[in-house]
Design an enzyme around this catalytic site. Sequence first.
Site, mmCIF file in Angstrom:
data_model
loop_
_atom_site.group_PDB
_atom_site.id
_atom_site.type_symbol
_atom_site.label_atom_id
_atom_site.label_comp_id
_atom_site.label_asym_id
_atom_site.label_seq_id
_atom_site.Cartn_x
_atom_site.Cartn_y
_atom_site.Cartn_z
ATOM 1 N N ASP A 142 0.837 -1.195 0.000
ATOM 2 C CA ASP A 142 0.000 0.000 0.000
ATOM 3 C C ASP A 142 0.875 1.249 0.000
ATOM 4 O O ASP A 142 1.674 1.453 0.916
ATOM 5 C CB ASP A 142 -0.925 -0.009 1.232
ATOM 6 C CG ASP A 142 -2.062 0.993 1.080
ATOM 7 O OD1 ASP A 142 -2.294 1.474 -0.051
ATOM 8 O OD2 ASP A 142 -2.717 1.294 2.094
ATOM 9 N N HIS A 149 -3.420 13.942 1.088
ATOM 10 C CA HIS A 149 -3.710 13.021 2.198
ATOM 11 C C HIS A 149 -2.541 13.012 3.191
ATOM 12 O O HIS A 149 -2.743 13.127 4.407
ATOM 13 C CB HIS A 149 -3.962 11.614 1.647
ATOM 14 C CG HIS A 149 -4.126 10.566 2.699
ATOM 15 N ND1 HIS A 149 -5.235 10.494 3.521
ATOM 16 C CD2 HIS A 149 -3.320 9.532 3.072
ATOM 17 C CE1 HIS A 149 -5.093 9.461 4.355
ATOM 18 N NE2 HIS A 149 -3.946 8.874 4.106
ATOM 19 N N GLU A 214 -10.636 3.894 3.479
ATOM 20 C CA GLU A 214 -9.730 4.717 2.673
ATOM 21 C C GLU A 214 -10.009 4.417 1.210
ATOM 22 O O GLU A 214 -9.934 3.260 0.779
ATOM 23 C CB GLU A 214 -8.260 4.435 3.011
ATOM 24 C CG GLU A 214 -7.846 5.022 4.362
ATOM 25 C CD GLU A 214 -6.345 4.924 4.644
ATOM 26 O OE1 GLU A 214 -5.658 4.124 3.980
ATOM 27 O OE2 GLU A 214 -5.879 5.653 5.541
ATOM 28 N N GLU A 216 -9.074 4.083 -2.398
ATOM 29 C CA GLU A 216 -7.809 3.899 -3.102
ATOM 30 C C GLU A 216 -8.040 3.227 -4.452
ATOM 31 O O GLU A 216 -9.117 2.691 -4.714
ATOM 32 C CB GLU A 216 -6.846 3.028 -2.269
ATOM 33 C CG GLU A 216 -6.633 3.582 -0.863
ATOM 34 C CD GLU A 216 -5.400 3.039 -0.157
ATOM 35 O OE1 GLU A 216 -4.552 2.403 -0.823
ATOM 36 O OE2 GLU A 216 -5.303 3.259 1.058
ATOM 37 N N ASP A 248 -9.169 0.454 1.788
ATOM 38 C CA ASP A 248 -8.200 0.054 2.818
ATOM 39 C C ASP A 248 -8.797 0.421 4.179
ATOM 40 O O ASP A 248 -8.493 1.472 4.741
ATOM 41 C CB ASP A 248 -6.874 0.787 2.556
ATOM 42 C CG ASP A 248 -5.846 0.532 3.639
ATOM 43 O OD1 ASP A 248 -5.901 -0.541 4.271
ATOM 44 O OD2 ASP A 248 -4.981 1.412 3.855
ATOM 45 N N ARG A 252 -8.430 3.703 13.270
ATOM 46 C CA ARG A 252 -7.535 4.831 13.593
ATOM 47 C C ARG A 252 -7.005 4.779 15.023
ATOM 48 O O ARG A 252 -5.886 5.232 15.289
ATOM 49 C CB ARG A 252 -8.278 6.150 13.370
ATOM 50 C CG ARG A 252 -8.774 6.358 11.949
ATOM 51 C CD ARG A 252 -7.652 6.322 10.943
ATOM 52 N NE ARG A 252 -8.126 6.605 9.587
ATOM 53 C CZ ARG A 252 -7.383 6.415 8.511
ATOM 54 N NH1 ARG A 252 -6.150 5.940 8.610
ATOM 55 N NH2 ARG A 252 -7.869 6.683 7.313
ATOM 56 N N GLN A 255 -4.330 2.193 15.042
ATOM 57 C CA GLN A 255 -3.207 2.720 14.252
ATOM 58 C C GLN A 255 -2.370 3.719 15.057
ATOM 59 O O GLN A 255 -1.140 3.684 15.038
ATOM 60 C CB GLN A 255 -3.777 3.403 13.001
ATOM 61 C CG GLN A 255 -2.718 3.897 12.019
ATOM 62 C CD GLN A 255 -3.365 4.546 10.770
ATOM 63 O OE1 GLN A 255 -4.594 4.582 10.635
ATOM 64 N NE2 GLN A 255 -2.540 5.046 9.878
ATOM 65 N N LYS A 268 -4.700 -2.135 9.949
ATOM 66 C CA LYS A 268 -5.043 -2.253 8.533
ATOM 67 C C LYS A 268 -5.252 -3.701 8.099
ATOM 68 O O LYS A 268 -5.922 -3.955 7.107
ATOM 69 C CB LYS A 268 -3.891 -1.682 7.687
ATOM 70 C CG LYS A 268 -3.498 -0.258 8.031
ATOM 71 C CD LYS A 268 -4.278 0.713 7.198
ATOM 72 C CE LYS A 268 -3.708 2.112 7.330
ATOM 73 N NZ LYS A 268 -4.443 3.058 6.489
ATOM 74 N N THR A 272 -9.157 -5.695 3.689
ATOM 75 C CA THR A 272 -9.063 -4.740 2.589
ATOM 76 C C THR A 272 -10.039 -5.233 1.528
ATOM 77 O O THR A 272 -10.017 -6.415 1.177
ATOM 78 C CB THR A 272 -7.632 -4.719 1.992
ATOM 79 O OG1 THR A 272 -6.699 -4.465 3.044
ATOM 80 C CG2 THR A 272 -7.493 -3.668 0.911
ATOM 81 N N GLU A 389 -9.866 12.481 7.502
ATOM 82 C CA GLU A 389 -9.684 13.806 6.900
ATOM 83 C C GLU A 389 -11.022 14.528 6.734
ATOM 84 O O GLU A 389 -11.130 15.717 7.002
ATOM 85 C CB GLU A 389 -9.070 13.679 5.506
ATOM 86 C CG GLU A 389 -7.620 13.312 5.452
ATOM 87 C CD GLU A 389 -7.229 13.052 4.004
ATOM 88 O OE1 GLU A 389 -6.882 14.002 3.304
ATOM 89 O OE2 GLU A 389 -7.284 11.886 3.570
HETATM 90 CA CA CA Z 1 -4.014 3.132 2.830
#
Ligand code: CA
Length: 445
Positions: A142, A149, A214, A216, A248, A252, A255, A268, A272, A389
Site C-alpha cells: 500500500d 492526504h 480509505e 484507493e 483500505d 484509527r 493505528q 489495517k 481490505t 480527513e
Molecule cells: Ca491506505
Amino acid sequence: MIAINDTHDAKLKSWVESANDDATDFPIQNLPFGVFRPAGAEEEPRVGVAIGDQILDVVACRQQGLLKGKVFTAGLACDVPALNALMALGPDLWTTLRETISGLLRADGPGMAETRPKVEKCLSRMKTAELLLPVEIGDYTDFYASVYHATNVGSMFRPDNPLLPNYKHIPVAYHGRASSVVVGGTPIRRPSGQMKADDADGPSFGPSKLLDYELEVGVFIGPANHHGESVPIQKAENHVFGMCLVNDWSARDIQKWEYQPLGPFLAKSFATTISPWVVTLEALAPFRAPEFARPKGDPRPLPHLDSPENRETGGIDLTLDVFLASEQMREKGIEPLRISRGSFTDMYWTIAQMVTHHTSNGCNLRPGDLLASGTVSGPDEGSRGCLLEHTWRGENPIQLPTGEERKFLQDGDEVIMRGFCERDGFARIGFGECRGTITSVAAPE
Ligand code: CA
C-alpha cells in the site's frame, strides 16, 4: 504506453443491448476481467468479461471454438478460476485477447451471423452471478501517493512537521496483508485491538471505535520481474495488467498506538476490500493524463523515477466517488449519500513510479501482486478520501439524511466506492462498485 486502437472507438456498439446504455460502466470499450460463478450453479468459478449487464464466460468461448491461434493460449490461461495466469502473459497477448472479445461482441463484427449464436451461449446475467475475488494475491503493498492526504494526516499527528522530508523524493509505502483482501460485498467485522486514549494512563484492548475507510485505486501486476533485477520506468507499465477500486479499512485508534516506529500493522490487516472487476490498462489508454503538476520549488524525481513519457502520460484521469448508507437509511429506502468525489490525477506519484520504485532494490513483483495507491485525496474538502480527513478527526461530523451523524463508521454502515473515466470523443467506462458493510465485533469464544 498502450496505443489507442479500434477497440476504443466511441462509435462501437455491441449486440448486447445493455452495453450500449449511456449509464453502463461496462460498454464494449471497457471489457474488464473478473471471476464469477453463475447463480445457483455448483460449477467451478470461471474467468469472465463484463459487458453491459451480462458476463461473457471466456472458458466457454474457448470451448465453443471462438478463440483461435494466439488467442487460444490466452483462453487457456483463463481455465483456472483466477486471473494470475492471464496476467502473467504480458501486453501482446492481452491486446490480442481484447481485440478478439471486442470482435465477438460488436454489432458489426466479422462473421457475426455465425458467431453470435455461439457467443450467446457464453453469456450469463451479472445480477444473479456470484462475483469472486478475481486474483490470488501473493503480496499486497500500500502506497501513500496523495500529497494532500499525507499533508492532512501528517498535520493531525505532527502539526509542526506534517510532511516528512522523504515524501517528495520516494513513493512511500508499507507492506500490507494479502490474506485478508476480500472481494466487494464481503461483510467487514469491526476489529478489536490495543489502543491508548490520550488521557489514559495505559493501553486497553477492545473493539475499535474509530473505524474508517480509505478510498484507493489498486494496480495488478502482470509479468514478474526477476529477483535481483529492477524495472526501468520506461518499461514499468509492461508489468501492469489493470486496475480496481480498493477500500483500505483502517482502525484509527489501533493505528495511532501501534504505528511508530514500523508503520501500520493490525490497524489495517483485518480487511481490505477490492472491486470485483479488473479494468485493463489498455481500456484506460484514452484517459491518460500528465503526471501531477508539482508546485514550483518541489524537487524533480531522481532520474530513475523520471521519464518524458511519464511526465506527459503517467497519470490517469479517473473520477472516484464514495457513498455511505447507514442501516437506518436502508430501512427507510433512502439512497446512499455521496460524501466525496476525488480524482486520481491528484496523486503525486504515478503507477510507473510506484512499480519502478518497488523493484529498484531488486525486489521481485509477481503476477497478481496488488499495489494500492494510498488514499486518494485532493485539495478541496469535498475530495478527501477517508473520514479521518473528511470529518477532521471527528470535529466536523457528516450529517446523514436520517438526522444521524457520522464521525467514524458505525455497525451497519455500508461504504460504496465507484470510479469512472470520461473524455470527449470516447465512451465513458466505469469500474463498477467496491462495497462493504460493517458488522458488529465478534463475540468472544
Ligand atoms: Ca491506505
